[in-house]
Scaffold this motif. Structure first.
Motif, mmCIF file in Angstrom:
data_model
loop_
_atom_site.group_PDB
_atom_site.id
_atom_site.type_symbol
_atom_site.label_atom_id
_atom_site.label_comp_id
_atom_site.label_asym_id
_atom_site.label_seq_id
_atom_site.Cartn_x
_atom_site.Cartn_y
_atom_site.Cartn_z
ATOM 1 N N GLU A 1 0.828 -1.036 0.041
ATOM 2 C CA GLU A 1 0.128 -0.019 -0.017
ATOM 3 C C GLU A 1 0.895 1.097 0.040
ATOM 4 O O GLU A 1 1.979 1.246 0.567
ATOM 5 C CB GLU A 1 -0.879 -0.135 1.211
ATOM 6 C CG GLU A 1 -1.826 1.181 1.397
ATOM 7 C CD GLU A 1 -2.294 1.164 2.599
ATOM 8 O OE1 GLU A 1 -2.121 0.589 3.607
ATOM 9 O OE2 GLU A 1 -3.689 2.047 2.754
ATOM 10 N N ARG B 1 -9.940 7.727 2.943
ATOM 11 C CA ARG B 1 -10.478 6.392 3.441
ATOM 12 C C ARG B 1 -10.246 6.269 5.072
ATOM 13 O O ARG B 1 -11.307 5.716 5.636
ATOM 14 C CB ARG B 1 -10.110 5.079 2.383
ATOM 15 C CG ARG B 1 -10.529 3.905 2.651
ATOM 16 C CD ARG B 1 -12.000 3.712 2.004
ATOM 17 N NE ARG B 1 -12.834 2.656 1.979
ATOM 18 C CZ ARG B 1 -14.105 2.395 2.470
ATOM 19 N NH1 ARG B 1 -14.949 3.568 2.280
ATOM 20 N NH2 ARG B 1 -14.656 1.337 2.243
ATOM 21 N N TYR B 2 -9.032 6.400 5.296
ATOM 22 C CA TYR B 2 -8.534 6.213 6.592
ATOM 23 C C TYR B 2 -7.189 7.014 6.606
ATOM 24 O O TYR B 2 -6.854 7.480 5.779
ATOM 25 C CB TYR B 2 -8.438 4.730 7.185
ATOM 26 C CG TYR B 2 -7.305 4.186 6.949
ATOM 27 C CD1 TYR B 2 -6.153 4.035 7.571
ATOM 28 C CD2 TYR B 2 -6.860 3.401 5.273
ATOM 29 C CE1 TYR B 2 -4.901 3.553 7.022
ATOM 30 C CE2 TYR B 2 -5.773 3.076 4.852
ATOM 31 C CZ TYR B 2 -4.789 3.131 5.941
ATOM 32 O OH TYR B 2 -3.520 2.754 5.247
ATOM 33 N N CYS C 1 -4.268 -0.900 5.012
ATOM 34 C CA CYS C 1 -5.967 -0.506 4.332
ATOM 35 C C CYS C 1 -6.517 -2.100 4.361
ATOM 36 O O CYS C 1 -7.821 -1.681 4.370
ATOM 37 C CB CYS C 1 -5.555 -0.421 2.671
ATOM 38 S SG CYS C 1 -4.473 -1.652 1.937
ATOM 39 N N ASP C 2 -5.972 -3.103 4.392
ATOM 40 C CA ASP C 2 -6.752 -4.270 4.842
ATOM 41 C C ASP C 2 -7.551 -4.165 6.126
ATOM 42 O O ASP C 2 -8.737 -4.606 5.950
ATOM 43 C CB ASP C 2 -5.779 -5.677 4.775
ATOM 44 C CG ASP C 2 -4.997 -5.704 3.495
ATOM 45 O OD1 ASP C 2 -5.700 -5.344 2.340
ATOM 46 O OD2 ASP C 2 -3.937 -5.874 3.409
ATOM 47 N N GLU D 1 -10.231 -1.675 5.464
ATOM 48 C CA GLU D 1 -11.642 -2.088 4.958
ATOM 49 C C GLU D 1 -12.239 -3.079 5.888
ATOM 50 O O GLU D 1 -13.670 -2.982 5.851
ATOM 51 C CB GLU D 1 -11.320 -2.886 3.623
ATOM 52 C CG GLU D 1 -10.632 -1.768 2.824
ATOM 53 C CD GLU D 1 -11.455 -0.647 2.536
ATOM 54 O OE1 GLU D 1 -12.673 -0.528 2.442
ATOM 55 O OE2 GLU D 1 -10.736 0.347 2.391
ATOM 56 N N GLU D 2 -11.651 -3.963 6.675
ATOM 57 C CA GLU D 2 -12.579 -4.770 7.596
ATOM 58 C C GLU D 2 -13.221 -3.991 8.589
ATOM 59 O O GLU D 2 -14.523 -4.376 8.920
ATOM 60 C CB GLU D 2 -11.377 -5.607 8.162
ATOM 61 C CG GLU D 2 -11.989 -6.722 8.840
ATOM 62 C CD GLU D 2 -10.748 -7.708 9.420
ATOM 63 O OE1 GLU D 2 -9.747 -8.122 8.991
ATOM 64 O OE2 GLU D 2 -10.802 -7.791 10.785
ATOM 65 N N LEU E 1 -14.276 -0.835 8.332
ATOM 66 C CA LEU E 1 -15.388 0.040 7.873
ATOM 67 C C LEU E 1 -16.538 -1.054 7.328
ATOM 68 O O LEU E 1 -17.382 -0.068 6.686
ATOM 69 C CB LEU E 1 -14.740 0.829 6.512
ATOM 70 C CG LEU E 1 -13.521 2.044 7.019
ATOM 71 C CD1 LEU E 1 -12.906 2.406 5.745
ATOM 72 C CD2 LEU E 1 -14.230 2.881 7.611
ATOM 73 N N ARG E 2 -16.337 -2.232 7.232
ATOM 74 C CA ARG E 2 -17.568 -2.927 6.938
ATOM 75 C C ARG E 2 -18.575 -2.763 7.855
ATOM 76 O O ARG E 2 -19.890 -2.788 7.534
ATOM 77 C CB ARG E 2 -17.088 -4.164 6.816
ATOM 78 C CG ARG E 2 -16.569 -4.703 5.378
ATOM 79 C CD ARG E 2 -16.806 -6.520 5.022
ATOM 80 N NE ARG E 2 -16.018 -7.012 5.985
ATOM 81 C CZ ARG E 2 -14.661 -7.379 5.409
ATOM 82 N NH1 ARG E 2 -14.248 -7.010 4.259
ATOM 83 N NH2 ARG E 2 -14.153 -8.322 6.367
#
Ligand code: ZN
Length: 302
Positions: free
Chosen positions: A105, A171-172, A266-267, A270-271, A273-274
């Motif tokens: 990333e 995104r974060y 980022c992984d 994403e987890e 943010l679900r």
């Protein structure tokens, strides 16, 4: 107990670190099959201006412990003082693109590290937005897509920088020192951009501290990984990618022998943010961290 997760955030501060430290880390990560998050300094390398920090209280203990000149090199320490600061983005775009091509990333550390680290606390909101804007512009020029993340130089963050992140639609972000992912609150205001804090002490904060030989530092890190949960380690291209690369490689090899997954930030984002409703709100305040001079952004939970 569930297996632990380790995320490695590589802060790249200088031209030299980008040119030499990043490729060295890419080679080690490739050998070990590890993906990490690299945050780049994209504008001028004015690291030499950090010499001003010598005059700050608390600097000498850190300087004595880590031997700043040996780690950064005299050329780097003169950048922006006696020599014009080289433009890191323009000189190193091939290394940066190759980092992404290796499956890592990539994100923003800063435009001008010294300006952000030493100046954020006194900058106006418009200046902060402008400084982030310059980094985003250079990131887009190099990578052909907008940056999805930033992790502030020197862990310097406040209401102005969080506002700029929200406006930029990141995104974060990863600006603070803390214990777990959170939505940052400053005063009454809760910001939208998820924070994933650095949870572990950095190598340069531990090196040379009494009772911490290099092997003891490895044991401290590995002991924390064995407890499970999420651990975020910030490393520096100029330190773990250069003089401390053998030690860092040893740490990674031993971490891989544990029941620990290594994931990019980022992984993890994403987890989380679900299920946004499960993300806690915590205060982002200014605090001190052992082994580092001055204050930085710290997560505080009720
Ligand atoms: Zn940095």
């Amino acid at each position: 107990m569930s297996a632990g997760v380790l995320s490695i955030k590589v802060d790249v501060d200088t031209d030299r670190g980008t040119r030499i430290g990043v490729p060295a880390l890419l080679a080690v990560f490739q050998q070990l099959g590890i993906s990490a998050t690299f945050l780049f300094s994209l504008g001028p390398d004015n690291t030499g201006r950090a010499i001003r920090r010598v005059f700050r209280p608390g600097f000498f203990t850190k300087a004595a412990r880590t031997n700043v000149v040996a780690m950064y090199g005299i050329r780097t320490l003169l950048n922006g003082v006696l020599l014009p600061g080289p433009h890191i983005g323009r000189r190193n775009e091939a290394v940066m693109r190759s980092t992404r091509a290796h499956g890592h990333e990539v994100g923003i550390h800063c435009y001008d590290h010294i300006r952000w680290q030493d100046g954020l606390a006194t900058m106006e909101a418009t200046e902060v937005a402008e400084e982030l804007g310059k980094a985003r512009h250079e990131f887009f020029r190099i990578f052909g897509e907008p940056a999805a993340t930033a992790g502030a130089a020197g862990w310097q963050a406040n209401a102005h920088s969080l506002e700029a992140y929200d406006s930029a639609g990141l995104r974060y972000a990863s600006d603070a020192r803390g214990t777990h992912p959170f939505l940052p609150r400053v005063g009454q205001k809760v910001f939208n951009t998820l924070q994933i804090p650095t949870t572990l002490p950095t190598l340069d904060e531990l090196l040379g501290r009494r009772g911490y030989s290099e092997l003891q530092i490895l044991d401290l890190y590995l002991g924390k990984l064995r407890t499970g949960g999420l651990h975020v380690l910030t490393v520096h291209a100029e330190i773990e990618g250069m003089s401390k690369l053998p030690l860092f490689r040893e740490f990674l090899a031993r971490a891989l022998a544990l029941p620990v997954r290594i994931q990019r930030l980022c992984d993890i984002a994403e987890e989380r943010l679900r299920t946004p409703q499960d993300i806690p709100v915590c205060d982002l305040t200014q605090g001190e961290v052992d082994g580092r001079s001055g204050t930085l952004a710290v997560q505080r939970c009720a």
